[in-house]
Design an enzyme around this catalytic site. Sequence first.
Site, PDB file in Angstrom:
ATOM      1  N   SER A  32     -14.748  29.202  61.065  1.00  0.00           N
ATOM      2  CA  SER A  32     -13.309  28.918  61.151  1.00  0.00           C
ATOM      3  C   SER A  32     -12.967  28.220  62.459  1.00  0.00           C
ATOM      4  O   SER A  32     -13.621  28.441  63.493  1.00  0.00           O
ATOM      5  CB  SER A  32     -12.530  30.239  61.067  1.00  0.00           C
ATOM      6  OG  SER A  32     -11.186  30.059  61.447  1.00  0.00           O
ATOM      7  N   TYR A  68     -10.459  38.425  63.925  1.00  0.00           N
ATOM      8  CA  TYR A  68     -10.921  37.503  62.890  1.00  0.00           C
ATOM      9  C   TYR A  68     -11.815  36.429  63.503  1.00  0.00           C
ATOM     10  O   TYR A  68     -12.930  36.162  63.019  1.00  0.00           O
ATOM     11  CB  TYR A  68      -9.724  36.864  62.182  1.00  0.00           C
ATOM     12  CG  TYR A  68     -10.104  35.726  61.265  1.00  0.00           C
ATOM     13  CD1 TYR A  68     -10.866  35.962  60.118  1.00  0.00           C
ATOM     14  CD2 TYR A  68      -9.721  34.417  61.532  1.00  0.00           C
ATOM     15  CE1 TYR A  68     -11.231  34.928  59.268  1.00  0.00           C
ATOM     16  CE2 TYR A  68     -10.086  33.369  60.690  1.00  0.00           C
ATOM     17  CZ  TYR A  68     -10.833  33.634  59.569  1.00  0.00           C
ATOM     18  OH  TYR A  68     -11.196  32.608  58.744  1.00  0.00           O
TER      19      TYR A  68
END
Length: 360
Positions: A149, A174
């Site tokens: 990501s 995350y």
Amino acid sequence: MIQKNLKAKEILVTGSAGFIGSNLILELLKNSSPLHIIGIDNLNDYYDVSIKEYRLNQIKSMADSHPESTWTFIKGSISDRELIQSIFEKYKPSIVVNLAAQAGVRYSITNPDAYIESNLIGFYNILEACRHSYDNGETGVEHLVYASSSSVYGSNKKIPYSTEDKVDNPVSLYAATKKSNELMAHAYSKLYNIPSTGLRFFTVYGPAGRPDMAYFGFTNKLREGKTIEIFNYGNCKRDFTYVDDIVEGVIKVMQKAPEKRRGEDGLPVPPYAVYNIGNNQPENLLDFVTILQEELIRAGVLPEDYDFEAHKKLVPMQPGDVPITYADTSALEQDFGFKPSTNLRDGLRKFAEWYKEFYG
């Protein structure tokens, strides 16, 4: 890099009812037949499960119209080690695309357990299964492609973000799990010679996307007459990437695995790579909202006289967020001859038309 033909391959796609996973499978069935695709997804209720079921129904229809290929769906979690082992033993996938993950920056602040379970334990299970796929002289997994990501860049000041940059300062759990995935993959590539490629996705959007993403959430709120909050007083830029572009990039990457080779010391050089996959063109959030509202009116989701100013509020930055995401995609262009090309208006138009059709 080793060029691989996808035809007649056993391909495992985790997160197959997810936004990127389902679109990837649709494209593979449509244009790479014959194929054997195995999908796994736990269909959790992090967001509206009916959208996941809609995506699975689309895949089933596509598979039915391409009988030369096979499509097998397994409901389950990648954090279930025995299940993952049994899938690898039964289907012997040669290409694995790991897109299953607990997504979302803000949710990781309130529900960290979900991220450890899926993004760390789940990914570890995938790596272990890839490792043991070579047992007893088996050919094993030829290429592991996995989702990273843009969040790994944290609050990096240097833009555009390059995969050469240090990414040791995540601003959310995350992001930390995604950076951990890259480190784990590197270790397994080094130790067990598993060809792996990580893809740092930049703000993926499009039809049947994730309702927790800004464009989808804004649409829901505007339709309900609620006020949307635009963070950092609108001074945010995002490298929005249309889902079809992401899928095209993933398929190109799947077909070219990092080469297995030995270094001067006689030991394997890790067959490992990481790429940015983004539009290479950040858009200001206020401009993005303007285009979105125009396309929602055009598609008939909102009335022509909708008063946007009355439903718009500029607010401070949220914890875990960053002011800009901007992908340096030169390595992807150089190695695969690929660069996303869908402009924001075209992408949001397709989303608005899908939204009107899905929700009425």
